[in-house]
Design an enzyme around this catalytic site. Structure first.
Site, PDB file in Angstrom:
ATOM      1  N   GLU A 172       0.797  -1.226   0.000  1.00 49.99           N
ATOM      2  CA  GLU A 172       0.000   0.000   0.000  1.00 49.99           C
ATOM      3  C   GLU A 172       0.828   1.274   0.000  1.00 49.99           C
ATOM      4  OE1 GLU A 172      -3.973  -0.964   2.219  1.00 49.99           O
ATOM      5  OE2 GLU A 172      -2.338  -2.063   3.131  1.00 49.99           O
TER       6      GLU A 172
HETATM    7  N1  MCN Z   1       7.325  -7.931  -0.078  1.00 53.35           N
HETATM    8  C1  MCN Z   1       8.692  -8.089  -0.201  1.00 53.35           C
HETATM    9  N2  MCN Z   1       9.524  -7.373   0.606  1.00 53.35           N
HETATM   10  C2  MCN Z   1       9.053  -6.457   1.485  1.00 53.35           C
HETATM   11  C3  MCN Z   1       7.668  -6.258   1.588  1.00 53.35           C
HETATM   12  C4  MCN Z   1       6.828  -7.040   0.817  1.00 53.35           C
HETATM   13  O1  MCN Z   1       9.134  -8.860  -1.042  1.00 53.35           O
HETATM   14  N3  MCN Z   1       9.876  -5.772   2.246  1.00 53.35           N
HETATM   15  C5  MCN Z   1       6.411  -8.696  -0.932  1.00 53.35           C
HETATM   16  C6  MCN Z   1       5.583  -9.735  -0.175  1.00 53.35           C
HETATM   17  O2  MCN Z   1       6.255 -10.935  -0.016  1.00 53.35           O
HETATM   18  C7  MCN Z   1       4.324  -9.804  -1.027  1.00 53.35           C
HETATM   19  C8  MCN Z   1       4.183  -8.401  -1.575  1.00 53.35           C
HETATM   20  O3  MCN Z   1       5.474  -7.802  -1.481  1.00 53.35           O
HETATM   21  O4  MCN Z   1       4.512 -10.684  -2.101  1.00 53.35           O
HETATM   22  C9  MCN Z   1       3.164  -7.566  -0.791  1.00 53.35           C
HETATM   23  O5  MCN Z   1       3.370  -7.765   0.571  1.00 53.35           O
HETATM   24  P1  MCN Z   1       2.547  -6.953   1.686  1.00 53.35           P
HETATM   25  O6  MCN Z   1       2.831  -5.520   1.553  1.00 53.35           O
HETATM   26  O7  MCN Z   1       2.769  -7.602   2.994  1.00 53.35           O
HETATM   27  O8  MCN Z   1       1.021  -7.116   1.263  1.00 53.35           O
HETATM   28  P2  MCN Z   1       0.052  -8.392   1.342  1.00 53.35           P
HETATM   29  O9  MCN Z   1       0.733  -9.602   0.904  1.00 53.35           O
HETATM   30  O10 MCN Z   1      -0.697  -8.362   2.608  1.00 53.35           O
HETATM   31  O11 MCN Z   1      -0.907  -7.984   0.110  1.00 53.35           O
HETATM   32  C10 MCN Z   1      -1.876  -7.029   0.210  1.00 53.35           C
HETATM   33  C11 MCN Z   1      -1.523  -5.683  -0.356  1.00 53.35           C
HETATM   34  C12 MCN Z   1      -2.759  -4.930  -0.398  1.00 53.35           C
HETATM   35  S1  MCN Z   1      -3.453  -4.541   1.090  1.00 53.35           S
HETATM   36  C13 MCN Z   1      -3.418  -4.693  -1.583  1.00 53.35           C
HETATM   37  S2  MCN Z   1      -4.917  -3.897  -1.598  1.00 53.35           S
HETATM   38  C14 MCN Z   1      -2.831  -5.093  -2.797  1.00 53.35           C
HETATM   39  C15 MCN Z   1      -1.418  -5.359  -2.743  1.00 53.35           C
HETATM   40  O12 MCN Z   1      -0.885  -5.777  -1.630  1.00 53.35           O
HETATM   41  N4  MCN Z   1      -3.540  -5.475  -3.861  1.00 53.35           N
HETATM   42  C16 MCN Z   1      -2.888  -5.933  -4.959  1.00 53.35           C
HETATM   43  N5  MCN Z   1      -0.774  -5.583  -3.902  1.00 53.35           N
HETATM   44  C17 MCN Z   1      -1.464  -5.957  -4.992  1.00 53.35           C
HETATM   45  N6  MCN Z   1      -0.819  -6.373  -6.100  1.00 53.35           N
HETATM   46  C18 MCN Z   1      -1.531  -6.849  -7.140  1.00 53.35           C
HETATM   47  N7  MCN Z   1      -0.871  -7.254  -8.234  1.00 53.35           N
HETATM   48  N8  MCN Z   1      -2.873  -6.907  -7.136  1.00 53.35           N
HETATM   49  C19 MCN Z   1      -3.573  -6.465  -6.091  1.00 53.35           C
HETATM   50  O13 MCN Z   1      -4.884  -6.555  -6.088  1.00 53.35           O
END
Ligand code: MCN
Ligand code: FES
Length: 918
Positions: free
Chosen positions: A867
């Site tokens: 986000e």
């Molecule tokens: N990640 C990483 N290194 C970090 C942080 C995160 O590699 N330091 C990676 C994670 O392993 C994950 C991705 O980034 O694969 C997103 O991680 P995170 O921010 O924890 O989010 P969530 O997995 O909880 O996913 C939800 C978030 C939200 S709230 C929305 S809305 C959203 C999003 O991520 N909707 C998406 N990304 C999206 N991406 C796509 N393509 N489509 C959506 O609908």
């Protein structure tokens, strides 16, 4: 019916078809070539692109009968196999081009057609090609896709080899921080990744198809529902209404705060007495075919008494407005902020005071894959619902009582999902599917059209936010006052939570010791508010980051330097009084400062008649987690061939498969496993409850839970001499093979409804945005020509994923700032008219700078990322418009007509301000 022979992937296929049927439907329904995706069904998204005699054609737009004369049809299934991939498929995986993957086959087919003619296109030619062919992607921000095409072209010219882009494990044996491909990548690039509508193709033959009878007005009493004519229509098995639902016929919003004046049971599964918004589901027709179900749905008569419709937060607060949910006031939740000293005397004495009142729009999610799902009663007698849910266990609790099903008799499963961006934090289709399946006792499926998808799923809740900032003559912030309302549509679920976000993020990033604020949630008859990426923070930052810009001007300071002066440093707390877990805002501003200075000089030097360029800045912050106490579960099990990980890290498209794999592989390093020895079992309610994939929480929470379960397994395997038992040893010694880990956050609590003070999140993500825009002084059209950003999301777990999240989020921010809206129920009904950005609307010149400050509670130091990029890119764009041409716009989207209006006001010597309510 007609017999025709079409040539697909080099093979003649005789078919008996309705000649008017669209080629896409014939490929999918009769040849089961589901690599051809149908998302918009009107030529606006390009997911159905196939090649016909080498030209890219949208198969959803052309009748099959046109192609029975030997034309060569090539689909994604015909260009490469997992063993022998096309160069585009290779580079697409390498650059993370397939996030959700629903656009991937269409893009690859379109790109193939370009490269077959020209193996040396420029980046601009690639972007123009995609634009012309209307290939849309909502996830990637397009840059990774152009990168993939350029590298595929280099392979085709013989300058690079596919091996350079092949899956590699870095020399240190760790895939953490690498660009390792996601496990689903191969299926996505070969078109074999089955989304919900593809799953429907594989349902048993007795499956019934559903169609909704929906409200055509925004607010009304229902006086009667007459389904007699519909029931007589061919193929119809049943018309299901509220009477057929055995439970409470309502979805519970799981109210967060006790001061909420509603009870949280305000969203019906099928409307009984009232219509609360356009599109509300009133009945469901179950029939043998989709066409029969839709035809019959048209015949259901709904007798209504029209009531006044309150289509925005202002209207619903008028003194004469009736209660939308009788017995509950339209303003049903209030949130305050009291931090430090009373602000009024400080404001009165301050050297500079500014006020920005802004309106953030009802931004539509514009995920390409329409909402869809299926339901059946499993052999074990359990009602099983498959959908795009990104909160399986949450939705289970939200819909069980409404359906009248005991919890143990309901299972939810996530289908492969073509993007949600948060709309699937709400159950949309699940309860309807469940109710219909129980009513007909047969498997059922429901696939929304793109029209239904846009008009009848939740949207970002519009927010009207007023921020007053006071500073001393040196630019030190002294106090802030805020006043806001959120238009959350008719259904209260998560509305209070969203309202608290304004208390958490208005003015976030700065050391502001004294704050007073008051906000409310307003019930209206426009689209129901659901989560949307960056949930609540775009409304807040639009106001406070424009106010910061106004303050800088008033004080004669550089906007970056004003921000730098006030950035969080030790001793500062967030607006909720929490001590930030790391202090990085000043460091990010330092990192991006040289780019800011270059951009300012570049924009000043720009000299093209009729155009002006400008640069803007903003900071954006978002918390990882659900407010307050939060936890996640996962499990690790030793098997004869490796380790199986179980979790419910639901995948919107962000890459939860790769996240799970990476955390497990890293933690299990002592076992020296290859990534392919780690099996993933994910995303059903039979898996451990990992919590919803919202609030950018999963990388932190589920990552920690996976790490914990793997550590528990390693502990059990460890022998006294420090070596590890094998699977056989474990079985022989009767040691359990499976370990369930639950990670619980430390030190968090919900904010207080009166003071807004508390410690809601363990970890935050931080980002600084610096866009450069060009304003056409003739038309008012604004183009973002370059975007630089500096982000700190902790340790990066996968580089391609994080880059992709940021590019994609920025693209959505550009859409939010300039084009996207869901306001006019007649106009905003398709992807194009809702303002979906196409490749040329997004700059190719996007630059990401990283700080990787490890987070104390983050697994391997990681925060989330999803986000962060959509928190505040839009105020930076609006600030850049002001910098370019002196027009101050206080609402989004900043459509050309608004900018033009501002330019005209300026030319007339009047204040060039476009207010929030205009
Ligand atoms: N990640 C990483 N290194 C970090 C942080 C995160 O590699 N330091 C990676 C994670 O392993 C994950 C991705 O980034 O694969 C997103 O991680 P995170 O921010 O924890 O989010 P969530 O997995 O909880 O996913 C939800 C978030 C939200 S709230 C929305 S809305 C959203 C999003 O991520 N909707 C998406 N990304 C999206 N991406 C796509 N393509 N489509 C959506 O609908
Ligand atoms: Fe393009 Fe999701 S990857 S729409």
């Amino acid at each position: 019916m007609k017999r025709i022979i079409i040539n697909v992937n080099g093979v003649d296929r005789p078919l008996i078809v309705d000649p008017a049927k669209k080629l896409a439907d014939v490929l999918r329904d009769q040849l089961l070539m589901t690599g051809c995706k149908v998302c918009c069904d009107n030529g606006q998204c390009g997911t159905c692109t196939v090649l016909i005699d080498d030209k890219p054609i949208k198969a959803c737009m052309v009748p099959v009968s046109k192609y029975g004369n030997g034309e060569k049809i090539v689909t994604i299934e015909g260009i490469g196999t997992p063993e022998k991939l096309h160069p585009l498929q290779v580079t697409w995986m390498h650059h993370g081009g397939a996030q959700c993957g629903v656009c991937t086959p269409g893009f690859i087919m379109s790109a193939k057609s370009l490269l077959d003619k020209n193996t040396s296109p420029t980046r601009e030619e690639v972007r123009t090609w995609f634009n012309r062919n209307r290939n849309a992607c909502r996830c990637t921000g397009y840059k990774p896709l152009t990168d993939a095409v350029m590298d595929a072209a280099a392979i085709m010219r013989g300058e690079k080899t596919p091996e350079e882009f092949a899956q590699k494990i870095p020399d240190n044996g760790s895939i953490l921080g690498s660009k390792y491909h996601r496990p689903s990548a191969l299926a996505k690039v070969t078109g074999t990744w089955d989304f919900g509508a593809d799953v429907v193709q594989h349902m048993p033959p007795d499956t019934l198809h559903l169609a909704l009878v929906q409200a055509k007005v925004s607010h009304a009493n229902i006086k009667g529902i007459d389904s007699s004519e519909a029931e007589k229509m061919p193929g119809v098995i049943k018309v299901i209404t509220w009477k057929d639902i055995k439970g409470k016929n309502a979805i519970t919003g799981l109210i967060t705060f006790p001061t909420n004046k509603g009870d949280g049971w305000d969203r019906p599964i099928l409307c009984k007495d009232k219509i609360f918004q356009f599109g509300d589901a009133i009945a469901v027709v179950a029939a043998e075919t989709v066409e029969q179900a839709r035809a019959a749905a048209e015949k259901v008569k709904v007798d209504v008494e029209i009531l006044p419709a309150y289509m925005d937060g202002w209207a619903a607060q008028e003194p004469d407005a009736i209660e939308i949910h009788p017995g509950v006031p339209n303003v049903y939740y209030e949130q305050g902020v009291i931090k430090g000293e009373d602000t009024a005397p400080i404001m009165a004495k301050a050297a500079a005071v500014v006020e920005a009142e802004t309106l953030c729009s009802r931004q539509p999610h514009l995920h390409l894959e329409p909402d869809c799902g299926c339901a059946y009663i499993d052999d074990d007698g359990v009602l099983t619902i498959q959908s795009k849910s990104i909160g399986l266990h949450l939705h289970h609790a939200m819909i069980c009582p409404g359906l009248g099903v005991p919890p143990e008799k309901l299972r939810l499963v996530q289908n492969a999902t073509g993007g949600t961006f948060g709309y699937k934090f709400s159950p949309t289709i699940e309860a309807i599917l469940g109710a219909a399946c129980l009513a007909v006792q047969r498997p059922v499926s429901l696939v929304y059209t793109q029209y239904q998808n846009i008009t009848y799923t939740g949207k970002r809740s519009p927010g009207n936010v007023k921020t007053r900032l006071a500073a001393d003559a040196e630019g030190r912030l002294l106090a802030m006052e805020t006043d806001w309302w959120i238009d959350h549509g008719p259904y209260s679920e998560f509305g209070d939570l969203l309202t608290t976000r304004q208390a958490q993020f208005t003015g976030a990033g700065y050391d502001i010791r004294n704050i007073r604020g008051k906000g409310k949630t307003v019930c209206t008859n426009h689209a129901w508010g659901s989560a949307f990426r960056a949930y609540g923070s775009p409304q807040a930052f639009l106001s406070s980051e424009i106010a910061m810009d106004m303050l800088a001007e008033k004080l004669g300071m550089d906007p970056l330097e004003l921000r730098y002066k006030n950035a969080y440093r030790p001793g500062a707390t967030t607006p909720t009084g929490q001590v930030p877990e790391v202090f990085v805002v000043d460091k990010l501003l330092n990192l991006i400062r040289p780019k800011w200075e270059e951009a300012k000089a570049r924009c000043k030097a720009f000299n093209v008649p009729g155009k002006k360029r400008g640069v803007g800045i903003s900071i954006g912050i978002y918390g990882c987690g659900l407010d307050g106490p939060d936890s996640a579960g996962a499990a690790a099990e030793l098997t004869a061939t490796g380790v199986t990980i179980y979790d419910a890290w639901q995948d919107h498209g962000q890459g939860s498969d790769l996240g799970t794999l990476t955390f497990a592989h890293e933690t299990l390093k002592p076992l020296d496993l290859k990534p392919e020895q780690i099996k993933l079992v994910m995303n059903t309610t039979d898996c451990p409850n990992s919590g919803p994939a919202g609030g950018s929480r999963s990388n932190v929470f589920v990552g920690n839970a996976i790490k914990l379960s793997c550590e528990m397994l390693l502990n059990a395997m460890k022998k006294p001499d420090g070596t590890y038992r094998t699977y056989k040893d474990m079985v022989a010694e009767n040691i359990p093979l499976r370990y369930d880990g639950k990670w619980v956050v430390q030190g968090c609590n919900e904010i207080d409804p009166v003071t807004g003070q508390g410690n809601p999140f363990p970890i935050y993500m931080y980002e600084v945005f610096v866009p450069e825009v060009e304003v056409d002084l003739e038309t008012g059209k604004v183009t973002v020509v370059k975007f630089t950003t500096a982000a700190d999301v902790g340790t990066i777990i996968n580089r391609a994923t994080v880059d992709g999240q940021i590019y994609g989020g920025l693209a959505q921010g550009i859409g939010l700032a300039l084009t996207e809206d869901f306001d006019d129920l007649k106009k905003h009904t398709n992807l194009l008219d809702c303002g979906l950005p196409y490749p040329r609307d997004i700059p190719d010149d996007m630059e990401i700078m990283y700080l990787e400050t490890p987070r104390p509670q983050g697994p391997y130091g990681a925060a989330g990322v999803g986000e962060a990029p959509l928190t505040a890119p839009h105020p930076a764009i609006l600030n850049a418009i002001y910098n370019a041409c002196g027009v101050r716009i206080l609402k989004v989207p900043a459509l050309p007509e608004l900018v033009k209006k501002g330019l005209d006001l300026k030319a007339a010597g009047k204040p060039a301000i476009i207010p929030a309510r205009s």
